[in-house]
Design an enzyme around this catalytic site. Sequence first.
Site, PDB file in Angstrom:
ATOM      1  CG  HIS A 129       5.842   3.090   5.872  1.00 31.15           C
ATOM      2  ND1 HIS A 129       6.576   2.024   6.354  1.00 31.15           N
ATOM      3  CD2 HIS A 129       4.753   2.541   5.269  1.00 31.15           C
ATOM      4  CE1 HIS A 129       5.958   0.893   6.040  1.00 31.15           C
ATOM      5  NE2 HIS A 129       4.838   1.172   5.379  1.00 31.15           N
ATOM      6  CD  GLU A 130       1.589   4.627   3.576  1.00 28.72           C
ATOM      7  OE1 GLU A 130       1.420   4.164   2.435  1.00 28.72           O
ATOM      8  OE2 GLU A 130       1.426   3.942   4.604  1.00 28.72           O
ATOM      9  CG  HIS A 133       4.215   1.452   0.587  1.00 31.36           C
ATOM     10  ND1 HIS A 133       4.892   0.250   0.559  1.00 31.36           N
ATOM     11  CD2 HIS A 133       3.637   1.514   1.814  1.00 31.36           C
ATOM     12  CE1 HIS A 133       4.727  -0.375   1.720  1.00 31.36           C
ATOM     13  NE2 HIS A 133       3.975   0.379   2.504  1.00 31.36           N
ATOM     14  CG  HIS A 139       5.596  -3.765   4.373  1.00 29.83           C
ATOM     15  ND1 HIS A 139       4.297  -4.183   4.484  1.00 29.83           N
ATOM     16  CD2 HIS A 139       5.561  -2.405   4.476  1.00 29.83           C
ATOM     17  CE1 HIS A 139       3.505  -3.126   4.638  1.00 29.83           C
ATOM     18  NE2 HIS A 139       4.251  -2.032   4.630  1.00 29.83           N
TER      19      HIS A 139
HETATM   20  N1  TQI Z   1      -0.944   1.115   6.049  1.00 32.84           N
HETATM   21  C1  TQI Z   1      -0.385  -0.012   5.425  1.00 32.84           C
HETATM   22  C2  TQI Z   1       1.073   0.315   5.031  1.00 32.84           C
HETATM   23  O1  TQI Z   1       1.322   1.364   4.437  1.00 32.84           O
HETATM   24  C3  TQI Z   1      -1.148  -0.407   4.187  1.00 32.84           C
HETATM   25  C4  TQI Z   1      -0.636  -1.704   3.670  1.00 32.84           C
HETATM   26  C5  TQI Z   1      -0.857  -2.916   4.194  1.00 32.84           C
HETATM   27  C6  TQI Z   1       0.226  -1.895   2.569  1.00 32.84           C
HETATM   28  N2  TQI Z   1      -0.172  -3.865   3.475  1.00 32.84           N
HETATM   29  C7  TQI Z   1       0.482  -3.260   2.478  1.00 32.84           C
HETATM   30  C8  TQI Z   1       0.804  -1.039   1.681  1.00 32.84           C
HETATM   31  C9  TQI Z   1       1.312  -3.780   1.496  1.00 32.84           C
HETATM   32  C10 TQI Z   1       1.635  -1.559   0.687  1.00 32.84           C
HETATM   33  C11 TQI Z   1       1.897  -2.935   0.622  1.00 32.84           C
HETATM   34  O2  TQI Z   1       1.934  -0.481   5.332  1.00 32.84           O
HETATM   35  S1  TQI Z   1      -0.753   1.371   7.647  1.00 32.84           S
HETATM   36  C12 TQI Z   1       2.934   1.994   8.970  1.00 32.84           C
HETATM   37  C13 TQI Z   1       3.923   1.289   9.820  1.00 32.84           C
HETATM   38  C14 TQI Z   1       0.808   2.034   7.922  1.00 32.84           C
HETATM   39  C15 TQI Z   1       1.719   1.404   8.707  1.00 32.84           C
HETATM   40  O3  TQI Z   1      -1.691   2.394   7.937  1.00 32.84           O
HETATM   41  O4  TQI Z   1      -0.887   0.150   8.359  1.00 32.84           O
HETATM   42  C16 TQI Z   1       3.233   3.208   8.467  1.00 32.84           C
HETATM   43  C17 TQI Z   1       1.097   3.266   7.414  1.00 32.84           C
HETATM   44  F1  TQI Z   1       4.913   0.821   9.114  1.00 32.84           F
HETATM   45  F2  TQI Z   1       4.447   2.085  10.677  1.00 32.84           F
HETATM   46  F3  TQI Z   1       3.345   0.346  10.462  1.00 32.84           F
HETATM   47  C18 TQI Z   1       2.325   3.866   7.673  1.00 32.84           C
HETATM   48 CL1  TQI Z   1       4.730   3.982   8.858  1.00 32.84          CL
HETATM   49 ZN    ZN Z   2       3.673  -0.124   4.488  1.00 28.38          ZN
END
Ligand code: TQI
Ligand code: ZN
Length: 172
Positions: A129-130, A133, A139
């Site tokens: 996922h990261e 980004h 998303h």
């Molecule tokens: N981290 C968020 C994410 O990576 C950070 C974030 C929030 C973000 N809003 C954003 C990043 C907008 C970019 C753009 O989405 S998290 C998941 C999932 C997170 C969440 O720690 O909440 C994953 C990290 F999708 F599973 F909920 C990895 Cl896989």
């Molecule tokens: Zn994300």
Amino acid sequence: LYAYFPGGPMWPSFRRDLKYAITATSATSIDRSTLSTVFARAFSRWAAATNLQFSETSSESDADITIGFYSGSHGDGEPFDGPLGTLAHAFSPTDGRFHLDAAEAWVAGGDVSRSSSPGAVDLESVAVHEIGHLLGLGHSSVPEAIMYPTIRTGTRKVELEADDVQGIQSLY
Ligand code: TQI
Ligand code: ZN
Ligand code: CA
Ligand code: ZN
């Protein structure tokens, strides 16, 4: 449907061979070779869908992407929050920073659904996922997509969905 970051930042077309370094590991108990394997697998999912290539470098100064584990405040104004909540964050192209919350009960290379830890989080799933980004994807509204903004703890989701592939192929 997939989305981009505002303004659609991406790695420029002359940068198709990106190097990553795993730079900050003192805050995690996961061993170094396991980390290399898990991140290599996560990058390979995106390499398979694009003309991008990824390789690990041990030299931080050569790296386009830097990966590290941190607890609490770590100097970028986006402090981590202990177990659960924010698991990790990555910045948009071409920043390249990818930070993971050292306080999570990371499962690396095992079966997260069999973990005895209630908040167990699959490292490879979060990495895939990261990396989305890091490459410029925001998303997705498709619940099955890797880039959907939530994942249930104790689950593994590492395969790109058609929506993720369309998103990345429209950028690269
Ligand atoms: N981290 C968020 C994410 O990576 C950070 C974030 C929030 C973000 N809003 C954003 C990043 C907008 C970019 C753009 O989405 S998290 C998941 C999932 C997170 C969440 O720690 O909440 C994953 C990290 F999708 F599973 F909920 C990895 Cl896989
Ligand atoms: Zn994300
Ligand atoms: Ca957290
Ligand atoms: Zn950070």
